[in-house]
Write an enzyme that holds these catalytic residues in place. Structure first.
Site, short mmCIF file in Angstrom:
data_model
loop_
_atom_site.label_atom_id
_atom_site.label_comp_id
_atom_site.label_asym_id
_atom_site.label_seq_id
_atom_site.Cartn_x
_atom_site.Cartn_y
_atom_site.Cartn_z
NE ARG A 50 -6.45 -9.09 1.61
CZ ARG A 50 -5.91 -7.97 1.09
NH1 ARG A 50 -4.63 -7.71 1.25
NH2 ARG A 50 -6.64 -7.13 0.41
CG LEU A 105 -4.44 -0.43 7.44
CD1 LEU A 105 -3.47 -1.49 6.96
CD2 LEU A 105 -5.50 -0.19 6.38
CB THR A 142 -0.97 -3.82 15.72
OG1 THR A 142 -1.70 -2.68 15.24
CG2 THR A 142 0.09 -3.36 16.70
CG ASN A 179 10.68 5.54 2.71
OD1 ASN A 179 11.18 6.30 3.54
ND2 ASN A 179 9.57 5.82 2.04
CG HIS A 184 0.57 5.79 7.21
ND1 HIS A 184 -0.07 5.06 6.24
CD2 HIS A 184 -0.25 6.82 7.50
CE1 HIS A 184 -1.24 5.63 5.97
NE2 HIS A 184 -1.37 6.70 6.73
CG ASN A 204 3.81 0.90 7.43
OD1 ASN A 204 4.39 0.81 6.34
ND2 ASN A 204 2.66 1.56 7.57
N1 NHR Z 1 -1.00 -4.76 7.64
C1 NHR Z 1 -1.42 -4.70 8.90
N2 NHR Z 1 -2.03 -5.77 9.41
N3 NHR Z 1 -1.29 -3.59 9.68
C2 NHR Z 1 -0.71 -2.50 9.18
O1 NHR Z 1 -0.58 -1.44 9.96
C3 NHR Z 1 -0.24 -2.48 7.83
C4 NHR Z 1 -0.41 -3.66 7.09
C5 NHR Z 1 0.01 -3.71 5.75
C6 NHR Z 1 0.55 -2.59 5.14
C7 NHR Z 1 1.14 -0.18 5.15
C8 NHR Z 1 -0.08 0.74 4.96
C9 NHR Z 1 0.27 2.20 4.88
O2 NHR Z 1 1.28 2.64 5.41
C10 NHR Z 1 0.68 -1.40 5.87
C11 NHR Z 1 0.32 -1.36 7.21
C12 NHR Z 1 -1.78 -0.94 2.02
C13 NHR Z 1 -3.11 -0.65 2.24
C14 NHR Z 1 -4.19 -1.18 1.33
O3 NHR Z 1 -5.36 -0.85 1.47
C15 NHR Z 1 -3.43 0.13 3.35
C16 NHR Z 1 -2.43 0.56 4.21
C17 NHR Z 1 -1.09 0.26 3.98
C18 NHR Z 1 -0.78 -0.49 2.87
N4 NHR Z 1 -3.84 -2.07 0.36
C19 NHR Z 1 -4.76 -2.69 -0.60
C20 NHR Z 1 -5.03 -4.15 -0.22
O4 NHR Z 1 -6.08 -4.66 -0.66
C21 NHR Z 1 -4.17 -2.68 -1.98
C22 NHR Z 1 -3.91 -1.30 -2.48
C23 NHR Z 1 -3.02 -1.26 -3.72
O5 NHR Z 1 -2.48 -2.28 -4.16
O6 NHR Z 1 -2.81 -0.13 -4.22
O7 NHR Z 1 -4.20 -4.80 0.44
O8 NHR Z 1 -0.55 2.99 4.33
C1 GAR Z 2 6.09 6.32 0.66
O1 GAR Z 2 5.58 7.63 0.66
C2 GAR Z 2 5.41 5.52 1.76
O2 GAR Z 2 5.19 6.25 2.93
C3 GAR Z 2 4.11 5.18 1.11
O3 GAR Z 2 4.43 4.89 -0.23
C4 GAR Z 2 5.63 5.57 -0.61
C5 GAR Z 2 6.63 4.55 -1.06
O4 GAR Z 2 7.74 5.15 -1.62
N1 GAR Z 2 3.49 4.07 1.74
C6 GAR Z 2 2.21 3.82 1.63
O5 GAR Z 2 1.44 4.57 1.07
C7 GAR Z 2 1.77 2.51 2.25
N2 GAR Z 2 0.40 2.33 2.00
P1 GAR Z 2 9.09 4.32 -1.82
O6 GAR Z 2 8.71 3.01 -2.50
O7 GAR Z 2 9.91 5.19 -2.73
O8 GAR Z 2 9.72 4.10 -0.48
#
Ligand code: NHR
Ligand code: GAR
Length: 196
Positions: free
Chosen positions: A65, A144, A141, A14, A109, A107
């Site tokens: 964090r 999540l 925001t 992406n 998703h 983001n």
């Molecule tokens: N942060 C906030 N505050 N709000 C959002 O909407 C966010 C964000 C950070 C990342 C991307 C998101 C997605 O598109 C995103 C949106 C990671 C996790 C997660 O659980 C969930 C959602 C997204 C990204 N991460 C674990 C953690 O403990 C680690 C998981 C791993 O490393 O595989 O941070 O889905």
């Molecule tokens: C994409 O499918 C994106 O939507 C997803 O991970 C992939 C990343 O691919 N994101 C998440 O799942 C965030 N939690 P890329 O690194 O090739 O762009």
């Protein structure tokens, strides 16, 4: 010209789509690609595209964090971005970090939000028997995957799809949607874009 920083964790396909889109009459340019994983192959791809990179490994920070984010903030602030794009970025961000970039952080998703926030979206869509899947670009925001929706693209779920085949089909849609939404956002247009 708007300055765009992109946060990644993995392959960065992406990110590549976003960087390639920001040429010519596009209102934005990429100024930084940063990752929480120093081994993310997307960092190499960014360098090959001529974009500055930074890596801050989150692992030494453990449950701290805020400490991780303080370190990540250094290269981001130095790049002076107007817009921050999460593109496969896998670390949940604290409310304080989000507040700094309020209204300027996007983001992508891999689900049709509000369905399936969080992780394992494709598995959940297949298990639910959904006939349609897709992706969403939203404003980040504190809550999540719950910010205002800026665009969505839909794809069919085909009979016999695995998590991987569905993820690949959704990813193609992501590469169409995210650049289109970023361009509009950089022009100040926040009306939801609905594709396919
Ligand atoms: N942060 C906030 N505050 N709000 C959002 O909407 C966010 C964000 C950070 C990342 C991307 C998101 C997605 O598109 C995103 C949106 C990671 C996790 C997660 O659980 C969930 C959602 C997204 C990204 N991460 C674990 C953690 O403990 C680690 C998981 C791993 O490393 O595989 O941070 O889905
Ligand atoms: C994409 O499918 C994106 O939507 C997803 O991970 C992939 C990343 O691919 N994101 C998440 O799942 C965030 N939690 P890329 O690194 O090739 O762009």
């Amino acid at each position: 010209m708007k300055r765009v920083a992109i946060l990644i964790s993995g392959g960065g396909s992406n990110m590549v789509a976003l960087v390639r889109s920001m040429t010519g009459d596009h209102p934005a340019r990429p100024v930084l690609v940063a990752s929480n994983d120093p081994a993310a192959s997307g960092l190499t791809r960014a360098r090959d595209l001529g974009v500055a990179t930074a890596a801050v490994d989150h692992r030494p920070y453990g449950a701290d964090r805020e400490g991780f984010e303080a370190a990540l903030l250094d290269p981001i602030l130095a790049a002076r971005p107007d817009i921050l794009c999460l593109a496969g970025f896998m670390r949940v961000l604290t409310p304080d970090f989000v507040k700094r970039f309020e209204g300027r952080m996007l983001n992508i998703h891999p689900s049709l939000l509000p369905k399936y926030p969080g992780l394992h979206t494709h598995r959940r869509a297949i298990e639910a028997g959904d006939t349609e899947a897709g992706c969403t670009v939203h404003e980040v925001t504190a809550e999540l995957d719950a910010g205002p929706i800026l665009g969505q693209a839909r794809v069919p779920v085909e009979p016999g799809d695995s998590e991987d085949t569905l993820a690949a089909r959704v990813l193609v849609a992501e590469h169409r949607l995210y650049p289109a939404v970023l361009r509009r956002f950089a022009e100040g247009d926040r009306r939801p874009l609905l594709l396919g």
